[in-house]
Design a protein around this motif. Structure first.
Motif, PDB file in Angstrom:
ATOM      1  N   TYR A  61      31.592  43.239  35.315  1.00  0.00           N
ATOM      2  CA  TYR A  61      32.545  44.176  34.726  1.00  0.00           C
ATOM      3  C   TYR A  61      33.903  43.526  34.480  1.00  0.00           C
ATOM      4  CZ  TYR A  61      34.583  48.756  33.691  1.00  0.00           C
ATOM      5  OH  TYR A  61      35.173  49.816  33.060  1.00  0.00           O
ATOM      6  N   HIS A  65      34.358  44.682  30.395  1.00  0.00           N
ATOM      7  CA  HIS A  65      35.206  45.806  29.981  1.00  0.00           C
ATOM      8  C   HIS A  65      36.128  45.432  28.826  1.00  0.00           C
ATOM      9  CE1 HIS A  65      38.318  43.915  32.589  1.00  0.00           C
ATOM     10  NE2 HIS A  65      39.183  44.556  31.829  1.00  0.00           N
ATOM     11  N   SER A  77      31.885  51.752  29.066  1.00  0.00           N
ATOM     12  CA  SER A  77      33.128  51.534  29.818  1.00  0.00           C
ATOM     13  C   SER A  77      34.208  52.556  29.503  1.00  0.00           C
ATOM     14  CB  SER A  77      33.661  50.121  29.547  1.00  0.00           C
ATOM     15  OG  SER A  77      32.749  49.152  30.008  1.00  0.00           O
TER      16      SER A  77
END
Length: 336
Positions: free
Chosen positions: A318, A322, A18
């Motif tokens: 995500y 993240h 990320s």
């Protein structure tokens, strides 16, 4: 409950990916003119990944912490390369310049500020042969943020008690850790003074309304965690007994939040809430006498929250991946 090396390795894979992942990106950016309309990486050559600036900062914190605590971690070389690629004098100077541009006095205040200090503390603790050099690159940014802390908490008349990035207690806690790590008496005193001004008089705290629908912090527990460090042990025990006198009866605080949509970037905050609550609960319990019923209540509740939150850290979504591994690391840590 302890982390295995495989679990830590899975956590580390998330920021390793990320931190170089520029998009999607949520920027909090004041444009002073047309020249300020730039890409995230052009604006922030170090902290451009992980969806937003503060998540990138604590993504690096996670890498450094995991590398330090787990020497057998197979990604040690990848972690070092990540720091080598980004922690350069030119990159950090640009990050500093962003803060010093007019109109950005409140950028990442206070959450991102606190994580910068936590990252500096972690780099200073890590015994990697290059860690001191990486820390030296970011010291001007650390100094800039340190200087801002004094003015901000001096003029902030009322604590911000939301369970999101603006929460005062969470930032004060991380900054206090940094101050004490560096034996920074001036900063320590400022944080203790502000904390007591905001929270010393609290009693019968109304935690029955937690959580809000997009919160990743417990206002009640984060405040208690801060005060456990601010107050002497016996004073804290008395303060906590008045602060949450019927702890076991607060069902919405002692039981994990339910998450209806793990792909929603706001609702998924509740996964982080379950993990950050566990971190607070475990640490508060350590500050209480072993025979205090609240200690057992918090310890049992922490386990429930970890069981609810941990499975969603590595999820393929995500919206959570993240940032959630940072809070999983806090929840599962065994260090004081």
């Amino acid at each position: 409950m302890h982390l295995t090396l495989d679990q830590v390795s899975a956590f580390v894979r998330l920021p390793l990916r990320s931190l170089r992942h520029e998009y999607p990106n949520h920027i909090m950016h004041v444009l002073n003119d047309a020249q300020d309309a730039q890409t995230p990486r052009a604006l922030h050559p170090v902290f451009y990944g992980c969806y937003d600036w503060h998540s990138a900062v604590h993504g690096y914190w996670l890498l450094a912490r995991c590398a330090r605590l787990y020497p057998a971690l197979p990604q040690q070389d990848e972690i070092a390369q990540m720091f080598d690629d980004h922690f350069t004098a030119a990159n950090m100077q640009q990050e500093l310049a962003y803060f010093q541009t007019p109109g950005r006095v409140s950028f990442e205040r206070p959450y991102g500020w606190a994580w910068i200090m936590a990252l500096a503390q972690e780099l200073e603790t890590w015994q990697h042969p290059k860690a001191k050099a990486w820390l030296a690159m970011m010291e001007p940014l650390v100094a800039e943020i340190r200087s801002r802390v004094f003015g901000y908490f001096a003029k902030l008349g009322y604590a911000i008690r939301v369970g999101t990035h603006y929460n005062s207690a969470f930032a004060l806690k991380l900054i206090l850790d940094f101050a004490r790590h560096r034996n920074d008496a001036e900063l320590d005193s400022a944080i203790v003074t502000a904390s007591c001004r905001y929270f010393m008089g609290d009693s019968n705290y109304s935690a029955h309304y937690e959580p809000g629908g997009d919160e990743f912090l417990s206002a009640a527990l984060t405040e208690a965690l801060l005060m456990a460090d601010v107050l002497e042990a016996d004073v804290f025990v008395d303060w906590f007994a008045q602060y949450l006198p019927k702890l076991a009866d607060i069902d919405r605080l002692m039981n994990p939040a339910e998450v209806s949509d793990h792909s929603d970037p706001k609702i998924a905050h509740l996964n982080g809430l379950n993990l950050s609550r566990a971190w607070c609960m475990k640490r508060i319990a350590r500050r209480l006498p072993e025979n205090d019923p609240a200690a057992a209540t918090l310890t049992a509740a922490a386990r429930r929250h970890i069981e609810a939150g941990l499975p969603h850290v590595v999820s393929g979504e995500y919206a959570g991946e993240h940032w959630l591994a940072t809070f999983a690391m806090l929840a599962m840590e065994t260090v004081n």
